[in-house]
Design a protein around this motif. Structure first.
Motif, PDB file in Angstrom:
ATOM      1  N   THR A   8      -2.035 -14.518  -6.468  1.00  0.00           N
ATOM      2  CA  THR A   8      -1.134 -13.646  -7.500  1.00  0.00           C
ATOM      3  C   THR A   8      -1.225 -12.107  -7.565  1.00  0.00           C
ATOM      4  O   THR A   8      -2.262 -11.883  -7.527  1.00  0.00           O
ATOM      5  CB  THR A   8      -1.317 -14.615  -8.738  1.00  0.00           C
ATOM      6  OG1 THR A   8      -1.211 -15.907  -8.475  1.00  0.00           O
ATOM      7  CG2 THR A   8      -0.390 -14.074  -9.774  1.00  0.00           C
ATOM      8  N   CYS A   9      -0.335 -11.575  -7.925  1.00  0.00           N
ATOM      9  CA  CYS A   9      -0.160 -10.158  -8.193  1.00  0.00           C
ATOM     10  C   CYS A   9      -1.316  -9.972  -9.099  1.00  0.00           C
ATOM     11  O   CYS A   9      -1.256 -10.540 -10.472  1.00  0.00           O
ATOM     12  CB  CYS A   9       1.181  -9.562  -8.470  1.00  0.00           C
ATOM     13  SG  CYS A   9       0.928  -7.961  -8.979  1.00  0.00           S
ATOM     14  N   GLU A  10      -2.276  -8.968  -8.839  1.00  0.00           N
ATOM     15  CA  GLU A  10      -3.447  -8.783  -9.671  1.00  0.00           C
ATOM     16  C   GLU A  10      -3.043  -7.684 -10.836  1.00  0.00           C
ATOM     17  O   GLU A  10      -3.677  -7.461 -11.608  1.00  0.00           O
ATOM     18  CB  GLU A  10      -4.602  -8.085  -8.901  1.00  0.00           C
ATOM     19  CG  GLU A  10      -4.972  -9.450  -7.864  1.00  0.00           C
ATOM     20  CD  GLU A  10      -6.319  -8.789  -7.131  1.00  0.00           C
ATOM     21  OE1 GLU A  10      -7.176  -8.257  -7.738  1.00  0.00           O
ATOM     22  OE2 GLU A  10      -6.130  -8.814  -5.997  1.00  0.00           O
ATOM     23  N   VAL A  11      -1.564  -7.338 -10.878  1.00  0.00           N
ATOM     24  CA  VAL A  11      -1.053  -6.149 -11.786  1.00  0.00           C
ATOM     25  C   VAL A  11      -0.478  -7.034 -12.944  1.00  0.00           C
ATOM     26  O   VAL A  11      -0.831  -6.941 -13.964  1.00  0.00           O
ATOM     27  CB  VAL A  11      -0.295  -5.150 -10.980  1.00  0.00           C
ATOM     28  CG1 VAL A  11       0.146  -4.032 -12.290  1.00  0.00           C
ATOM     29  CG2 VAL A  11      -1.361  -4.508 -10.068  1.00  0.00           C
ATOM     30  N   CYS A  12       0.673  -7.650 -12.434  1.00  0.00           N
ATOM     31  CA  CYS A  12       1.663  -8.217 -13.309  1.00  0.00           C
ATOM     32  C   CYS A  12       1.073  -9.765 -13.686  1.00  0.00           C
ATOM     33  O   CYS A  12       1.320 -10.365 -14.717  1.00  0.00           O
ATOM     34  CB  CYS A  12       2.965  -8.343 -12.881  1.00  0.00           C
ATOM     35  SG  CYS A  12       3.510  -9.334 -11.566  1.00  0.00           S
ATOM     36  N   GLY A  17       1.442 -12.495  -4.882  1.00  0.00           N
ATOM     37  CA  GLY A  17       0.907 -11.253  -4.453  1.00  0.00           C
ATOM     38  C   GLY A  17       0.936 -11.151  -2.785  1.00  0.00           C
ATOM     39  O   GLY A  17       0.331 -11.358  -2.045  1.00  0.00           O
ATOM     40  N   SER A  18       1.922 -10.773  -2.469  1.00  0.00           N
ATOM     41  CA  SER A  18       2.494 -10.806  -0.949  1.00  0.00           C
ATOM     42  C   SER A  18       2.099  -9.537  -0.123  1.00  0.00           C
ATOM     43  O   SER A  18       2.218  -9.503   1.047  1.00  0.00           O
ATOM     44  CB  SER A  18       3.961 -10.777  -0.834  1.00  0.00           C
ATOM     45  OG  SER A  18       4.868  -9.729  -1.400  1.00  0.00           O
ATOM     46  N   GLN A  19       1.549  -8.539  -1.053  1.00  0.00           N
ATOM     47  CA  GLN A  19       1.015  -7.368  -0.353  1.00  0.00           C
ATOM     48  C   GLN A  19      -0.327  -7.013  -0.801  1.00  0.00           C
ATOM     49  O   GLN A  19      -0.801  -7.457  -1.950  1.00  0.00           O
ATOM     50  CB  GLN A  19       2.129  -6.145  -0.556  1.00  0.00           C
ATOM     51  CG  GLN A  19       3.715  -6.398  -0.186  1.00  0.00           C
ATOM     52  CD  GLN A  19       3.633  -6.192   1.226  1.00  0.00           C
ATOM     53  OE1 GLN A  19       2.978  -5.286   1.785  1.00  0.00           O
ATOM     54  NE2 GLN A  19       4.616  -7.019   1.723  1.00  0.00           N
ATOM     55  N   TYR A  20      -0.977  -6.338   0.097  1.00  0.00           N
ATOM     56  CA  TYR A  20      -2.556  -6.118   0.007  1.00  0.00           C
ATOM     57  C   TYR A  20      -2.754  -4.664   0.127  1.00  0.00           C
ATOM     58  O   TYR A  20      -2.244  -4.118   1.198  1.00  0.00           O
ATOM     59  CB  TYR A  20      -3.375  -7.111   1.087  1.00  0.00           C
ATOM     60  CG  TYR A  20      -4.702  -6.928   0.737  1.00  0.00           C
ATOM     61  CD1 TYR A  20      -5.570  -7.400  -0.247  1.00  0.00           C
ATOM     62  CD2 TYR A  20      -5.442  -6.105   1.688  1.00  0.00           C
ATOM     63  CE1 TYR A  20      -6.829  -7.386  -0.327  1.00  0.00           C
ATOM     64  CE2 TYR A  20      -6.974  -5.713   1.456  1.00  0.00           C
ATOM     65  CZ  TYR A  20      -7.707  -6.576   0.404  1.00  0.00           C
ATOM     66  OH  TYR A  20      -9.138  -6.285   0.212  1.00  0.00           O
ATOM     67  N   CYS A  21      -3.016  -3.951  -0.797  1.00  0.00           N
ATOM     68  CA  CYS A  21      -3.556  -2.471  -0.747  1.00  0.00           C
ATOM     69  C   CYS A  21      -4.989  -2.662  -0.332  1.00  0.00           C
ATOM     70  O   CYS A  21      -6.066  -3.073  -0.813  1.00  0.00           O
ATOM     71  CB  CYS A  21      -3.394  -1.897  -1.932  1.00  0.00           C
ATOM     72  SG  CYS A  21      -4.066  -0.092  -2.149  1.00  0.00           S
ATOM     73  N   ILE A  22      -5.119  -1.715   1.048  1.00  0.00           N
ATOM     74  CA  ILE A  22      -6.052  -1.649   1.823  1.00  0.00           C
ATOM     75  C   ILE A  22      -7.147  -0.779   1.011  1.00  0.00           C
ATOM     76  O   ILE A  22      -8.427  -1.158   1.017  1.00  0.00           O
ATOM     77  CB  ILE A  22      -5.906  -0.941   3.254  1.00  0.00           C
ATOM     78  CG1 ILE A  22      -5.146  -1.970   3.913  1.00  0.00           C
ATOM     79  CG2 ILE A  22      -7.297  -0.858   3.940  1.00  0.00           C
ATOM     80  CD1 ILE A  22      -4.679  -1.529   5.167  1.00  0.00           C
ATOM     81  N   GLU A  26      -6.662  -4.697  -3.519  1.00  0.00           N
ATOM     82  CA  GLU A  26      -6.003  -5.841  -4.398  1.00  0.00           C
ATOM     83  C   GLU A  26      -4.661  -6.361  -3.900  1.00  0.00           C
ATOM     84  O   GLU A  26      -4.062  -5.749  -3.295  1.00  0.00           O
ATOM     85  CB  GLU A  26      -5.801  -4.981  -5.784  1.00  0.00           C
ATOM     86  CG  GLU A  26      -7.162  -4.514  -6.727  1.00  0.00           C
ATOM     87  CD  GLU A  26      -6.840  -3.996  -7.844  1.00  0.00           C
ATOM     88  OE1 GLU A  26      -7.848  -4.043  -8.676  1.00  0.00           O
ATOM     89  OE2 GLU A  26      -5.788  -3.317  -8.024  1.00  0.00           O
ATOM     90  N   TYR A  27      -4.267  -7.460  -4.474  1.00  0.00           N
ATOM     91  CA  TYR A  27      -3.068  -8.231  -4.249  1.00  0.00           C
ATOM     92  C   TYR A  27      -1.687  -7.489  -5.116  1.00  0.00           C
ATOM     93  O   TYR A  27      -2.223  -7.493  -6.410  1.00  0.00           O
ATOM     94  CB  TYR A  27      -2.780  -9.613  -4.204  1.00  0.00           C
ATOM     95  CG  TYR A  27      -3.723  -9.970  -3.043  1.00  0.00           C
ATOM     96  CD1 TYR A  27      -3.442 -10.317  -1.797  1.00  0.00           C
ATOM     97  CD2 TYR A  27      -5.004 -10.346  -3.355  1.00  0.00           C
ATOM     98  CE1 TYR A  27      -3.908 -11.032  -0.739  1.00  0.00           C
ATOM     99  CE2 TYR A  27      -6.135 -10.828  -2.338  1.00  0.00           C
ATOM    100  CZ  TYR A  27      -5.364 -11.287  -1.112  1.00  0.00           C
ATOM    101  OH  TYR A  27      -6.262 -11.708  -0.023  1.00  0.00           O
ATOM    102  N   TYR A  28      -0.658  -7.207  -4.522  1.00  0.00           N
ATOM    103  CA  TYR A  28       0.432  -6.611  -5.509  1.00  0.00           C
ATOM    104  C   TYR A  28       1.590  -7.515  -4.937  1.00  0.00           C
ATOM    105  O   TYR A  28       1.904  -7.940  -3.883  1.00  0.00           O
ATOM    106  CB  TYR A  28       0.545  -5.474  -4.993  1.00  0.00           C
ATOM    107  CG  TYR A  28      -0.542  -4.453  -5.500  1.00  0.00           C
ATOM    108  CD1 TYR A  28      -0.094  -3.548  -6.623  1.00  0.00           C
ATOM    109  CD2 TYR A  28      -1.675  -4.153  -4.984  1.00  0.00           C
ATOM    110  CE1 TYR A  28      -0.950  -2.468  -7.370  1.00  0.00           C
ATOM    111  CE2 TYR A  28      -2.494  -3.322  -5.493  1.00  0.00           C
ATOM    112  CZ  TYR A  28      -2.301  -2.623  -6.459  1.00  0.00           C
ATOM    113  OH  TYR A  28      -3.141  -1.889  -7.256  1.00  0.00           O
TER     114      TYR A  28
END
Length: 278
Positions: A8-12, A17-22, A26-28
């Motif tokens: 799940t998106c760790e922001v909203c 959370g389909s994208q991962y910030c290297i 964190e997942y976004y």
């Protein structure tokens, strides 16, 4: 490749959370990713599809229970940030992500160099094979021309000599074809290693990746580029002979090989020496 579990998106904390910030680890979701890239401090952060992540857990320091993010160059050990002020105080350190980046860069450079050398060798061999084939045809034509001059007297000798030229040139061409096959094999192996390298690009950058990249480095180092073979040359020499010596009338030819001189564009030459028939 194993797929990461759905996050799940760790922001909203609502969208997938389909994208991962290297950088942030964190997942976004797609919307939060766009907002993240618009912020000044994170506009250059790199994202990876969450589905491409390998679900390996991060390595933890046994003493401090923190993530192992550094490599102690003095001890050649993976450590956490708290270890820096502990037993590793005064040592030199490198970030694991930097070590991984350096290893990846070195591996890619070596692969590219060996691929380029393979391509260069294939071109040299192919050019030599083409030149040698042309030379063989030229010698055969010269032999036929001699046969036409002395007509029926040398028909048998013409056939014998052409057969010998083809037989020996076939052996030489076979050697070149084998060398070409070896060069192509090295190139294919290099492409295979490059695919492995690209697969490792999708792997999360933690301590467990260092060994995998080092293993790939060892495979790359084992990839051997064979030296270029000696390329064959063929020539035909005419000579003046008596009518009673049919075989001697046909002159001679030679097939020789010489090492490739890189500064010369065409290291293989055909020298045709002919004597005047009386």
């Amino acid at each position: 490749m194993a797929q990461a579990a759905s996050k799940t998106c760790e922001v909203c904390v609502s969208a997938p959370g389909s994208q991962y910030c290297i950088e942030c680890e964190e997942y976004y979701c797609e919307n939060c990713k766009l907002l993240h890239n618009r912020q000044k401090l994170s506009r250059n952060h790199q994202f990876q599809k969450a589905s491409d992540l390998i679900p390996d857990g991060k390595s933890k320091c046994n003493e401090h229970k923190e993530e192992l993010t550094l490599i102690c160059n003095t001890c050649n050990a993976q450590i956490c940030t708290s270890c820096v002020t502990g037993q590793h105080n005064g040592h030199t350190f490198s970030k694991i992500v930097d070590v991984i980046g350096q290893l990846r860069g070195d591996n890619e450079t070596k692969i590219r160099a060996k691929e380029n050398e393979s391509i260069h060798n294939m071109k040299k061999i192919e050019d030599s094979l083409k030149s040698f084939n042309n030379s063989v045809e030229s010698v055969i034509k010269s032999i036929n021309d001699e046969g036409n001059i002395i007509k029926r007297m040398v028909d048998k000798s013409v056939a014998q000599m052409i057969a010998l030229v083809k037989e020996q040139s076939k052996k030489e061409k076979g050697k070149l074809l084998n060398s070409l096959a070896d060069a192509k094999s090295v190139f294919v192996d290099g492409q295979t290693l490059d695919r492995k390298r690209k697969e490792l690009e999708k792997t999360r950058q933690d301590g467990s990746l260092v060994q995998k990249i080092n293993n790939l480095k060892e495979e790359i180092d084992k990839l051997t580029i064979n030296s270029l073979p000696e390329f064959p040359k063929i020539s035909f020499s005419r000579k003046s002979v008596a009518e009673d010596d049919i075989r001697q009338m046909m002159g001679t030819y030679t097939i020789s090989c010489a090492p490739v001189l890189e500064k010369k564009e065409n290291p293989c030459r055909i020298v045709l020496i002919q004597d005047v028939l009386h």
